[in-house]
Design a protein around this motif. Structure first.
Motif, PDB file in Angstrom:
ATOM      1  N   ALA A   1      47.164 -10.056  -9.773  1.00  0.00           N
ATOM      2  CA  ALA A   1      45.801 -10.587  -9.839  1.00  0.00           C
ATOM      3  C   ALA A   1      45.558 -11.314 -11.154  1.00  0.00           C
ATOM      4  O   ALA A   1      44.934 -12.386 -11.184  1.00  0.00           O
ATOM      5  N   ALA A   2      46.062 -10.757 -12.256  1.00  0.00           N
ATOM      6  CA  ALA A   2      45.843 -11.393 -13.550  1.00  0.00           C
ATOM      7  C   ALA A   2      46.602 -12.718 -13.638  1.00  0.00           C
ATOM      8  O   ALA A   2      46.082 -13.707 -14.160  1.00  0.00           O
ATOM      9  N   GLY A   3      47.812 -12.740 -13.117  1.00  0.00           N
ATOM     10  CA  GLY A   3      48.577 -13.982 -13.116  1.00  0.00           C
ATOM     11  C   GLY A   3      47.887 -15.065 -12.308  1.00  0.00           C
ATOM     12  O   GLY A   3      47.853 -16.236 -12.704  1.00  0.00           O
ATOM     13  N   ALA A   4      47.336 -14.671 -11.184  1.00  0.00           N
ATOM     14  CA  ALA A   4      46.642 -15.640 -10.330  1.00  0.00           C
ATOM     15  C   ALA A   4      45.375 -16.139 -11.008  1.00  0.00           C
ATOM     16  O   ALA A   4      45.081 -17.341 -10.993  1.00  0.00           O
ATOM     17  N   ALA A   5      44.637 -15.218 -11.629  1.00  0.00           N
ATOM     18  CA  ALA A   5      43.386 -15.604 -12.295  1.00  0.00           C
ATOM     19  C   ALA A   5      43.671 -16.533 -13.468  1.00  0.00           C
ATOM     20  O   ALA A   5      42.965 -17.522 -13.681  1.00  0.00           O
ATOM     21  N   LEU A   6      44.709 -16.213 -14.211  1.00  0.00           N
ATOM     22  CA  LEU A   6      45.063 -17.051 -15.361  1.00  0.00           C
ATOM     23  C   LEU A   6      45.468 -18.448 -14.899  1.00  0.00           C
ATOM     24  O   LEU A   6      45.089 -19.456 -15.496  1.00  0.00           O
ATOM     25  N   CYS A   7      46.229 -18.508 -13.831  1.00  0.00           N
ATOM     26  CA  CYS A   7      46.670 -19.800 -13.298  1.00  0.00           C
ATOM     27  C   CYS A   7      45.469 -20.623 -12.843  1.00  0.00           C
ATOM     28  O   CYS A   7      45.358 -21.803 -13.139  1.00  0.00           O
ATOM     29  N   ARG A   8      44.561 -19.964 -12.142  1.00  0.00           N
ATOM     30  CA  ARG A   8      43.367 -20.667 -11.660  1.00  0.00           C
ATOM     31  C   ARG A   8      42.582 -21.205 -12.845  1.00  0.00           C
ATOM     32  O   ARG A   8      42.150 -22.360 -12.871  1.00  0.00           O
ATOM     33  N   HIS A   9      42.451 -20.361 -13.864  1.00  0.00           N
ATOM     34  CA  HIS A   9      41.717 -20.783 -15.060  1.00  0.00           C
ATOM     35  C   HIS A   9      42.407 -21.979 -15.723  1.00  0.00           C
ATOM     36  O   HIS A   9      41.742 -22.899 -16.196  1.00  0.00           O
ATOM     37  N   ALA A  10      43.725 -21.937 -15.757  1.00  0.00           N
ATOM     38  CA  ALA A  10      44.463 -23.022 -16.405  1.00  0.00           C
ATOM     39  C   ALA A  10      44.174 -24.365 -15.718  1.00  0.00           C
ATOM     40  O   ALA A  10      44.046 -25.395 -16.377  1.00  0.00           O
ATOM     41  N   PHE A  11      44.056 -24.335 -14.414  1.00  0.00           N
ATOM     42  CA  PHE A  11      43.735 -25.576 -13.699  1.00  0.00           C
ATOM     43  C   PHE A  11      42.270 -25.947 -13.897  1.00  0.00           C
ATOM     44  O   PHE A  11      41.937 -27.101 -14.173  1.00  0.00           O
ATOM     45  N   ASP A  12      41.388 -24.956 -13.773  1.00  0.00           N
ATOM     46  CA  ASP A  12      39.953 -25.217 -13.904  1.00  0.00           C
ATOM     47  C   ASP A  12      39.627 -25.770 -15.281  1.00  0.00           C
ATOM     48  O   ASP A  12      38.784 -26.665 -15.422  1.00  0.00           O
TER      49      ASP A  12
END
Lengths: 236, 236
Positions: free
Chosen positions: A190-201
């Motif tokens: 979950a943290a990896g996914a959230a971080l990735c999403r944030h990186a794009f956003d």
DNA sequence: CCCGTGCTTCGGCCGTCGCCGAAGTGCGCC
DNA sequence: GGCGCACTTCGGCGACGGCCGAAGCACGGG
């Protein structure tokens, strides 16, 4: 008739879904987290549309794919992060010798872009994923030596960045995902996914073309340097 | 001819090894960490010796099994913890509906013994595995909420018990393994294996018969209560 | 309203694979 | 040294599964 038989049957059936080259090619392609149409996959795999239609039936029936019909299109994507993890885990286990050597300049360029940075379903991978993971560990935000878990400081770091983590979900917060190219673990879950999403956003990185390859922007380099002490040189 | 094709081919080949009911039954049986003879496996799987011989050839060639010839016997076992993990991961993913309902008293007894405590290749599983894992987490020795890793206190706990942990090995110290019966993670990895070995060496538990089922001894109950605050009732 | 396109269904073909029994090999035991 | 047992090799059989092309839907655009 024994308990083992039922388990063996189920295991063989599941493995059987992956045991075909065409279906395997589809699953690997779908690791880009996008929804593909049946036709795209057929062209990608190099088989007739009718053949691929039957493959999709099996994968959907087996719960590996989710489908969505829109007009005359059949969109299909991986059924979830667990399926992606399954495919990743299996793929990471194949012998490095089986890996392809690029033969053309174009291929070599694409391969090195993928090696530098890409997504692995919903999290960052490639050199980028490793560097971020190592930086998190070096700063005491992630414990990587005795397993794989965020520390309290790590939780605070995500919080300070405004990245929300759903801690009640059944999905583990942090999980190690073995990288093909680097042969080392990087942050998933979950943290990896959230971080990735944030990186794009936040514009830290952008996709190269339509595939899985990712490029770090200038703003991203600044952010990664400031937040995690990552030098731009490490990303190249 | 593309990179995807090579990866897909390798993935399909690996999955193909598991995609046969007879081979799957062998791999599941071998999860007990013992070496079986070809004949035992043939009887277990219910096929002719000649058939099983060919299956073993494939599994060995595929690197999933290690073999050892002794006289006229062919002993075979899982090639390592990684293979066990692969099989476990895949098996844990099969739908619970596929699980067998015991039909006889004898089967029900064996099933409940397995549910209470068993080994999962080289670590403790079943109710026993879960209870131990939860107790480690409750005492702050294992971080389970933000991933899965031992804490410093956890390292000290192993050290105090005289359980050596090889921290230089490539194998992760702590890893979550999803339990079939409990549907919850328990401690695997190098620490899980070391703890399991210690539990047998110290007489905390003994195998029931020749299978994977495990029974906690009176000494084991005392030790678990003292070291981890586990009540004997939780183990039944 | 009709045509084109994307997908599905069907029939049929072919290759692969799991299975067996019979014959063969090698090892240990009497 | 010969018998027996564990395993392997071989030939052949049958089933299954992937593949295609042709024909049949179904939707959208002109």
């Amino acid at each position: 008739m024994t308990a083992k038989d039922a388990r063996a049957r189920a295991l063989a059936a599941l493995a059987g879904l992956l045991a075909d080259e065409t279906r395997a090619a589809c699953l690997l392609a779908l690791l880009d987290q996008r929804a593909w149409t049946a036709g795209e996959l057929a062209r990608h795999a190099g088989v007739a549309a009718s053949t691929l239609s039957e493959h999709l039936d099996k994968l959907v029936a087996g719960g590996l794919l989710a489908e969505e019909r829109q007009g005359r299109h059949r969109y299909v994507r991986l059924a979830g992060a667990e399926v992606a993890q399954l495919v990743e885990d299996l793929a990471a286990r194949i012998a490095p010798e089986a890996v392809h050597r690029p033969r053309t300049l174009r291929e070599a360029g694409a391969a090195s872009a993928m090696a530098r940075g890409r997504t692995c379903y919903d999290h960052l991978a490639g050199r980028l994923g490793i560097v971020v993971t190592d930086a998190l560990a070096a700063r005491g935000l992630l414990r990587q030596d005795t397993g794989f878990a965020l520390t309290d400081a790590g939780l605070a770091w995500f919080d300070a960045l405004g990245i929300g983590l759903d801690r009640r979900s059944r999905r583990p917060l942090a999980r190690a995902c073995l990288d093909w190219t680097e042969r080392r673990p990087h942050l998933a879950g979950a943290a990896g996914a959230a971080l990735c999403r944030h990186a794009f956003d936040a514009g830290w990185c952008v996709r190269i073309g339509s595939g899985r390859a990712v490029r770090v922007t200038a703003a991203g380099e600044r952010a990664l340097a400031e937040l995690l002490g990552i030098e731009a040189a490490a990303l190249r």
